[in-house]
Design a protein around this motif. Structure first.
Motif, PDB file in Angstrom:
ATOM      1  N   GLU A 174     -30.977  17.907  20.935  1.00  0.00           N
ATOM      2  CA  GLU A 174     -31.951  18.314  21.956  1.00  0.00           C
ATOM      3  C   GLU A 174     -31.646  19.719  22.478  1.00  0.00           C
ATOM      4  OE1 GLU A 174     -33.807  14.747  24.465  1.00  0.00           O
ATOM      5  OE2 GLU A 174     -31.620  14.743  24.539  1.00  0.00           O
ATOM      6  N   LYS A 175     -30.377  20.000  22.707  1.00  0.00           N
ATOM      7  CA  LYS A 175     -29.993  21.332  23.175  1.00  0.00           C
ATOM      8  C   LYS A 175     -30.341  22.392  22.140  1.00  0.00           C
ATOM      9  CE  LYS A 175     -26.131  19.820  26.106  1.00  0.00           C
ATOM     10  NZ  LYS A 175     -24.656  19.897  26.304  1.00  0.00           N
ATOM     11  N   GLU A 176     -30.103  22.055  20.861  1.00  0.00           N
ATOM     12  CA  GLU A 176     -30.406  23.001  19.790  1.00  0.00           C
ATOM     13  C   GLU A 176     -31.914  23.256  19.707  1.00  0.00           C
ATOM     14  OE1 GLU A 176     -28.585  25.281  16.491  1.00  0.00           O
ATOM     15  OE2 GLU A 176     -27.920  24.372  18.377  1.00  0.00           O
ATOM     16  N   CYS A 177     -32.714  22.197  19.925  1.00  0.00           N
ATOM     17  CA  CYS A 177     -34.174  22.357  19.893  1.00  0.00           C
ATOM     18  C   CYS A 177     -34.651  23.285  21.014  1.00  0.00           C
ATOM     19  CB  CYS A 177     -34.855  20.998  20.016  1.00  0.00           C
ATOM     20  SG  CYS A 177     -34.710  19.966  18.544  1.00  0.00           S
ATOM     21  N   ALA A 200     -23.066  24.005  10.266  1.00  0.00           N
ATOM     22  CA  ALA A 200     -24.150  23.020  10.191  1.00  0.00           C
ATOM     23  C   ALA A 200     -25.468  23.647   9.759  1.00  0.00           C
ATOM     24  CB  ALA A 200     -24.321  22.331  11.537  1.00  0.00           C
ATOM     25  N   PHE A 201     -25.774  24.833  10.271  1.00  0.00           N
ATOM     26  CA  PHE A 201     -27.044  25.473   9.929  1.00  0.00           C
ATOM     27  C   PHE A 201     -27.003  25.967   8.486  1.00  0.00           C
ATOM     28  CE2 PHE A 201     -29.470  29.514   9.648  1.00  0.00           C
ATOM     29  CZ  PHE A 201     -30.750  28.970   9.741  1.00  0.00           C
ATOM     30  N   ILE A 217     -38.988  26.327   9.487  1.00  0.00           N
ATOM     31  CA  ILE A 217     -38.175  25.249  10.034  1.00  0.00           C
ATOM     32  C   ILE A 217     -36.713  25.526   9.726  1.00  0.00           C
ATOM     33  CG2 ILE A 217     -37.694  22.777   9.975  1.00  0.00           C
ATOM     34  CD1 ILE A 217     -40.515  22.258   9.180  1.00  0.00           C
ATOM     35  N   ARG A 218     -35.871  25.348  10.723  1.00  0.00           N
ATOM     36  CA  ARG A 218     -34.425  25.488  10.521  1.00  0.00           C
ATOM     37  C   ARG A 218     -33.871  24.209   9.894  1.00  0.00           C
ATOM     38  NH1 ARG A 218     -31.760  29.458  13.384  1.00  0.00           N
ATOM     39  NH2 ARG A 218     -29.930  28.139  13.737  1.00  0.00           N
ATOM     40  N   GLU A 219     -33.101  24.371   8.867  1.00  0.00           N
ATOM     41  CA  GLU A 219     -32.518  23.220   8.170  1.00  0.00           C
ATOM     42  C   GLU A 219     -31.038  23.100   8.494  1.00  0.00           C
ATOM     43  OE1 GLU A 219     -31.858  21.366   3.702  1.00  0.00           O
ATOM     44  OE2 GLU A 219     -32.706  23.371   3.936  1.00  0.00           O
ATOM     45  N   TYR A 220     -30.591  21.879   8.821  1.00  0.00           N
ATOM     46  CA  TYR A 220     -29.203  21.611   9.168  1.00  0.00           C
ATOM     47  C   TYR A 220     -28.640  20.527   8.254  1.00  0.00           C
ATOM     48  CZ  TYR A 220     -29.925  24.208  13.523  1.00  0.00           C
ATOM     49  OH  TYR A 220     -30.189  25.190  14.445  1.00  0.00           O
ATOM     50  N   LYS A 221     -27.319  20.508   8.154  1.00  0.00           N
ATOM     51  CA  LYS A 221     -26.656  19.485   7.351  1.00  0.00           C
ATOM     52  C   LYS A 221     -26.852  18.109   7.982  1.00  0.00           C
ATOM     53  CE  LYS A 221     -22.894  22.300   5.412  1.00  0.00           C
ATOM     54  NZ  LYS A 221     -21.424  22.479   5.360  1.00  0.00           N
TER      55      LYS A 221
END
Length: 761
Positions: A174-177, A200-201, A217-221
């Motif tokens: 949520e913080k990252e969003c 992670a990013f 869109i940002r993709e994360y592991k």
């Protein structure tokens, strides 16, 4: 494109699997994404919740159960949901599960998924069409007809080994969003993703939004879910409290705890508690993993416990974790409120049949282990209730109404049945019939006498084996009727006797072609650690465990259950009891020598497989004879008409109860099987059935494992099979009612004592 949105968790699960022995409410499904999802209880399934609320309104406005049933049928069917019409089965479930207000069963909808976006194929779905026709909302409600679930276990770790509960990972997400509102959304968290690690990013990728406009869109592991859980014999399920485990294992290592301490208080924050007030756990695995659990280490980056930094903080691994036995705290995570999953429902948990009310202990298990889940299901062959109970429809209706009124009156103002009949029925009998729309077509006085007799002499259910009674109703229907045409009153059941070949008349009373049948399956409850066994000793029924219900609301507020109904065809065989008795008496010495170890001594009540052992003990030689014949026929049908045994099922009717003697079996096509269009029934033609039986008997003489199999004195689980192995007698597990146990081909074909030895080719 990578998996990025919440709908990627939509996954096809066969509706028949949902009510099978291995899956259903409380089971853990491995998703295509590699994570684990726990199936929620039926009151979280929105179509069940909707149906339950509709029926509640109908019951509130109507006191006549017959009208409630018909209105419920109309209400549910009009919205495209399958209404399963089997009143005999409903009556049984109400009694078996103490669901006094159960009204009906409804089918689990079939929801196909589009391959493109993993969304339901809703555009042309019959439920959508039905909703549109009734003027109700039909757009955006496809998820209401899908089965809900929740992540379990709740622990996830990232590539750095940081171990947290999914709610903690979501808070970080949520913080990252909030940092990247244009390129990151909350539903991109599925599957769960890491926004904590510096690595992670991965990248930004091009995509499209719901309107088809290009976006980034940002993709994360993705995170990795742990695979260890705690299970309880009473069906409860818990996550391993890893912070508590770290502290407990450290204290064990430092000898601050008793040597015999097996982590009984691991789940208690008062008795053990977490390693510190703000645990930051780290999970490390050896690359070789050569030492099993000994190669997995856990530590806390906050307090340093498990780090090996000094003698008070030794390195801690998971070696010996299989031996922990924490007291169960009765958690039921399948009942989580999916919209507010903050508190896990729980109940007190005690050892069953323990007079001291000792607390039950849990044990560790892999998520994918077989002992994590055992569903207790029940299947019903549709038999019209008037045929099943051998009474007229008018009598059944009248008796039901009187009993309902009597029970309602008796709950507030107790009165004997005799007094109730005299005061409320006797003098106003005609008025009673007309008020309830009961039209009597037989002699009125005889009808009244019969109704009074039935009402005053209802047998106490405490002395009746309800499962045996249920099978007896089916067996009696086949046995007492030579022909049923499948008319409106018994639609879904159609059978007829064949003319028995002369060579079979000594062995069978009848063979029937069942051209049409319906089988309905429900899940009653489920257990863990061990399957629920139903044991009959001297006519008394015992159950090894109580099991967990598949619903979470009060049983009095439950009006419907999910079910699966399948159509099929079959062959019914009724053996001659007279022939069986003469066969036993004429070969008693040989049979005694062969089966004495199963029949002469009642099985030990503490032994494993007690349910199967008691069935064999109770039904004697008849069990081996009829069950072995059933398997021989199923295997022979593979050759004669191409059915694999996985496409068939057996339904055994075996009882030595003098009041309910049963000696028969039904072989029928199973759900989802190939060929329910007459292929099986055609094998019951008189000129074919003798040939099939003869060929089956001939094949039973030889086995590729002979002479070991033929001369075997015990094989299979608990040594409950004699001359029976995979090469000659065993069938698919789904086809057999008795787990492929209680089999012996020699009882059919042995040249000294075989039942069919006189008709072998």
């Amino acid at each position: 494109m990578k998996v990025l949105r919440q709908n990627q968790y939509n996954q096809g699960v066969g509706k028949y699997k949902l009510l099978s022995s291995t899956s259903g409410v409380g089971s853990i499904i491995t998703t295509k994404l590699g994570s684990y999802v726990l199936i929620s209880d039926i009151n979280k399934w929105r179509f069940i919740k909707w149906a339950n609320s509709k029926i509640e309104v109908i019951r509130t406005n109507n006191s006549d159960d017959r009208k409630v049933y018909e209105l419920s049928k109309s209400e549910i069917s009009n919205r495209g949901i399958e209404f399963i019409d089997d009143q005999r089965f409903i009556k049984f479930i109400k009694s078996e599960k103490k669901l006094e207000n159960l009204v009906c069963l409804i089918g689990i909808p079939h929801m196909a998924l589009n391959e493109s976006f993993n969304t339901p194929n809703w555009k042309n779905h019959p439920i959508r069409t039905a909703l549109e026709r009734t003027g109700e909302q039909f757009e955006g409600v496809s998820s209401h007809y899908m089965i809900n679930g929740t992540h379990f276990p709740k622990w996830f770790k990232n590539s750095d080994g940081e171990l947290k509960l999914i709610k903690e990972w979501f808070a970080i997400w949520e913080k990252e969003c909030r940092k990247y509102p244009d390129t990151l959304k909350l539903d991109n968290f599925s599957p769960p993703r890491d926004a904590l690690s510096k690595k992670a990013f991965i990248r930004e990728i091009n995509s499209k939004n719901e309107d088809g406009n290009p976006i980034k869109i940002r993709e994360y592991k993705t995170l990795e879910q742990t695979n260890l859980i705690l299970i309880c014999p009473n069906g409860h399920l818990s996550d391993v409290p890893w912070a508590n485990y770290l502290r407990w294992k450290t204290e064990k290592y430092l000898r601050l705890r008793r040597e015999e301490d097996k982590g009984e208080n691991l789940m208690s924050n008062e008795m053990v508690g977490p390693c510190c007030s703000n645990p930051k756990l780290k999970w490390t695995e050896s690359k070789t993993k050569s030492e099993g659990y000994g190669s997995i280490y856990i530590e806390c980056n906050s307090c340093g416990l498990g780090s090996g930094s000094d003698k008070d903080k030794p390195k801690i691994n998971l070696e010996g974790i299989n031996s922990i036995e924490p007291y169960c705290i009765g958690q039921k995570p399948w009942e989580l409120d999916l919209d507010n999953p903050t508190i896990t429902p729980y109940e007190n948990c005690y050892i069953r049949n323990d007079n001291k009310n000792g607390r039950e202990k849990m044990r560790i298990a892999l998520v994918t282990a077989n002992n994590v889940y055992y569903a207790n299901g029940f299947s019903s062959l549709f038999i019209p209730i008037y045929l099943a109970e051998n009474k007229s429809k008018e009598l059944i209706d009248a008796l039901k109404i009187i009993e309902e009124r009597y029970n309602k009156r008796n709950s507030t103002n107790p009165i004997t049945k005799e007094d109730y009949w005299d005061k409320k029925i006797e003098d106003d009998f005609d008025e009673f019939l007309s008020d309830n729309g009961i039209v009597v077509t037989v002699d009125m006085e005889n009808f009244k006498k019969q109704l009074k007799s039935e009402f005053l002499n209802v047998i106490s259910e405490t002395n009746v084996d309800k499962h045996e009674e249920y099978r007896w109703q089916e067996y009696r229907c086949f046995s007492q009727n030579s022909l049923i045409n499948g008319l409106d009153d018994n639609k879904g059941l159609r059978f007829k006797d064949i003319k028995l070949p002369d060579e079979l008349t000594d062995f069978f009373i009848k063979i029937q072609q069942v051209e049409e049948l319906k089988v309905t399956n429900v899940q009653l409850d489920f257990t863990r650690v061990k399957p629920k066994e139903r044991i009959v000793v001297n006519g008394a029924v015992q159950e090894s465990s109580s099991g967990q219900n598949i619903f979470s609301i009060d049983s009095k507020e439950l009006y419907t259950l999910p079910a699966n109904e399948t159509l099929g065809e079959g062959l019914f065989f009724e053996f001659s009891n007279e022939k069986i008795d003469s066969w036993v008496s004429g070969n008693i010495n040989e049979l005694e020598n062969r089966f004495g170890k199963y029949l002469n001594t009642i099985p030990d009540s503490n032994s494993q497989g007690l349910s199967s052992k008691m069935k064999i003990y109770n039904n004697k030689y008849k069990h081996f004879l009829i069950h072995s014949f059933s398997h021989m026929m199923m295997r022979e049908l593979e050759f004669s008409c191409g059915y694999p045994t996985a496409s068939l099922k057996e339904r055994l009717y075996i009882s030595t109860n003098p009041e309910k003697q049963m000696s028969g079996l039904l072989i029928y096509t199973a759900e989802g099987s190939e060929g329910s269009m007459g292929g099986l029934v055609s094998q019951g033609e008189p000129e074919k059935i003798l040939e099939i039986i003869k060929k089956g008997l001939e094949r039973s003489i030889n086995c590729s494992s002979d002479p070991l199999c033929w001369e075997s004195e015990g094989q299979g689980i608990f040594d409950l099979n004699l001359s029976a192995c995979f090469s000659c007698s065993l069938v698919a597990e789904t086809a057999c009612e008795e787990m492929n146990l209680g089999l012996d081909r020699r009882v059919l074909v042995d040249e000294d004592f075989g039942y069919f030895k006189s008709i072998q080719t």
